[in-house]
Scaffold this motif. Structure first.
Motif: not given
Length: 408
Positions: A233-235, A243-244, A361-362
């Motif tokens: 989850l850290g993306k 960019v998030v 997110i991926d």
């Protein structure tokens, strides 16, 4: 194929005193969690008969030279089976360990095929090439499964079976959970409920997610959760390439232990944490507390059990968090069994998939990890990374901090 794993486990029973696993991240954390949860807490200290003839288990998930050398210097390679786990077959840490171990095996005049097992990509990669060349027993990592999701593949199951764990029970439990989730209404889907709750809390500023099991046997399941939640989850980018920089920070804690080290912060510190308390109804053993003299201030403990005290402590933490307005929920297992542990894994693996969708997110890549790997390759002189090595050298000039030697 589970039948291949079971047949292999039967074939090695009695031939080895020790099983040593060389792997890092998802190639190790799930197995460590299984070992802590399902084997005797002092498995490696028990005599062979008390282990049912199963070997001892050692997992080397770091390349600390002191630890690895200390263990290798005391092991008997003739009575040791090594599992080398790397999907790519080029993981620097794992393959460096493999080279050290292989040299030791060969120096002892032993055949690597009798003492080294590969778990890697089914077709490609350096470790698969080595396995084919040297006739190593090799188990496949399913191509679509990343390391942090691989505990219920040969990554976790093969070494687990080799040391006597009930891998059939693990898969049965996982299958039952998935079947129940697929058949249940969405409102009764525990993984979806957990993901939605933590997502909404994340949006409200609760960016730290604490998993706190009230069972020492689940302490390493919290370590496994920490990798799953962080790496998935850290993306930096969302699926649209924007960019998030999102991602909750996972924190592991252990009840009752961390009531005396972390709960003060949790109850009175910043309101940025959400808590998933993990309880166990049946601990498998009961320890009665003897009654002290009637006039003792400890008299209230007499006639109860450590089980009751553990449950009371867990409830006390939930009450304290709730009274302080700290969001929390309880995930409770009936027991710590192969089926229940597998279902706990599946609860979180499906929850992280839902959470990835909610964050857009991926959840299945890890570009930040790859960036660190590229830097390490460059610094170690791997061909093709010369430009990166030069960039790192330039960026580090004059920027280091030297810690002086101790004065005493």
């Amino acid at each position: 194929d589970l039948s291949d794993i079971l047949a292999f486990a039967r074939s090695v029973r009695g031939r080895y005193d020790d099983v040593a696993v060389l792997g890092i991240g998802g190639s190790a954390l799930g197995l460590i969690a299984l070992h802590t949860a399902l084997n005797h807490p002092f498995h490696n200290l028990l005599p062979p008969d008390s282990r049912g003839g199963a070997p001892r288990l050692f997992v080397f998930d770091n390349i600390d030279p002191f630890v690895l050398d200390a263990w290798l210097s005391g092991c008997d390679p003739a009575r040791t089976l090594f599992f080398v786990i790397s999907k790519s077959g080029t993981t620097a840490e794992t393959m460096a360990q493999y080279l050290v171990v292989r040299e030791m095996v060969e120096r002892a005049g032993l055949a690597p095929a009798e003492h080294i097992v590969a778990i890697t990509d089914p077709e490609n990669g350096e470790l698969r090439k080595i396995a084919r060349r040297d006739g190593l027993t090799a188990f496949p990592i399913p191509p679509g499964v990343g390391g942090r999701f691989s505990v219920l593949t040969p990554v976790g199951l093969a070494p687990a079976a080799a040391v006597g764990m009930d891998v059939e029970g693990l898969l049965a439990g996982a299958g039952d959970y998935v079947k129940a989730v697929l058949e249940a209404p969405l409102a009764d889907n525990p993984s979806l409920w957990l993901a939605c709750s933590l997502f909404l809390l994340y949006l409200k500023g609760y960016r730290n997610h604490v998993m706190m099991p009230y069972s020492s046997r689940l302490r390493d399941a919290a370590d496994w959760y920490r990798q799953l939640w962080a790496e998935s989850l850290g993306k930096r980018l969302d699926r649209g390439g924007r960019v998030v920089e999102v991602g909750p920070t996972p924190i592991k804690a252990l009840g009752v232990t961390d009531q005396h080290s972390q709960v003060q912060l949790y109850v009175e510190g910043p309101r940025d944490k959400a808590f998933v308390i993990t309880g166990v109804k049946d601990h498998g053993r009961t320890v009665e507390i003897p009654a002290p003299p009637p006039d003792s201030p400890l008299a209230y403990l007499g006639g109860h059990t450590l089980n009751e005290l553990m449950a009371a402590e867990m409830t006390g933490t939930i009450v304290a968090l709730t009274d302080a307005g700290r969001p929390n929920c309880l995930v409770e297992l009936e027991e710590v069994s192969p089926a229940a542990v597998a279902q706990l894994f599946m609860l979180w693996e499906l929850a992280v998939a839902y959470m990835g969708e909610l964050l857009d997110i991926d959840a299945y890549d890890q570009p930040g990890v790859e960036a660190g790997k590229r830097a390490a390759y460059a610094l170690m002189g791997r061909p093709g990374f010369q430009a990166e090595a030069e960039r790192i050298r330039k960026s580090r000039r004059g920027g280091g901090i030297t810690v002086p030697r101790p004065l005493v």
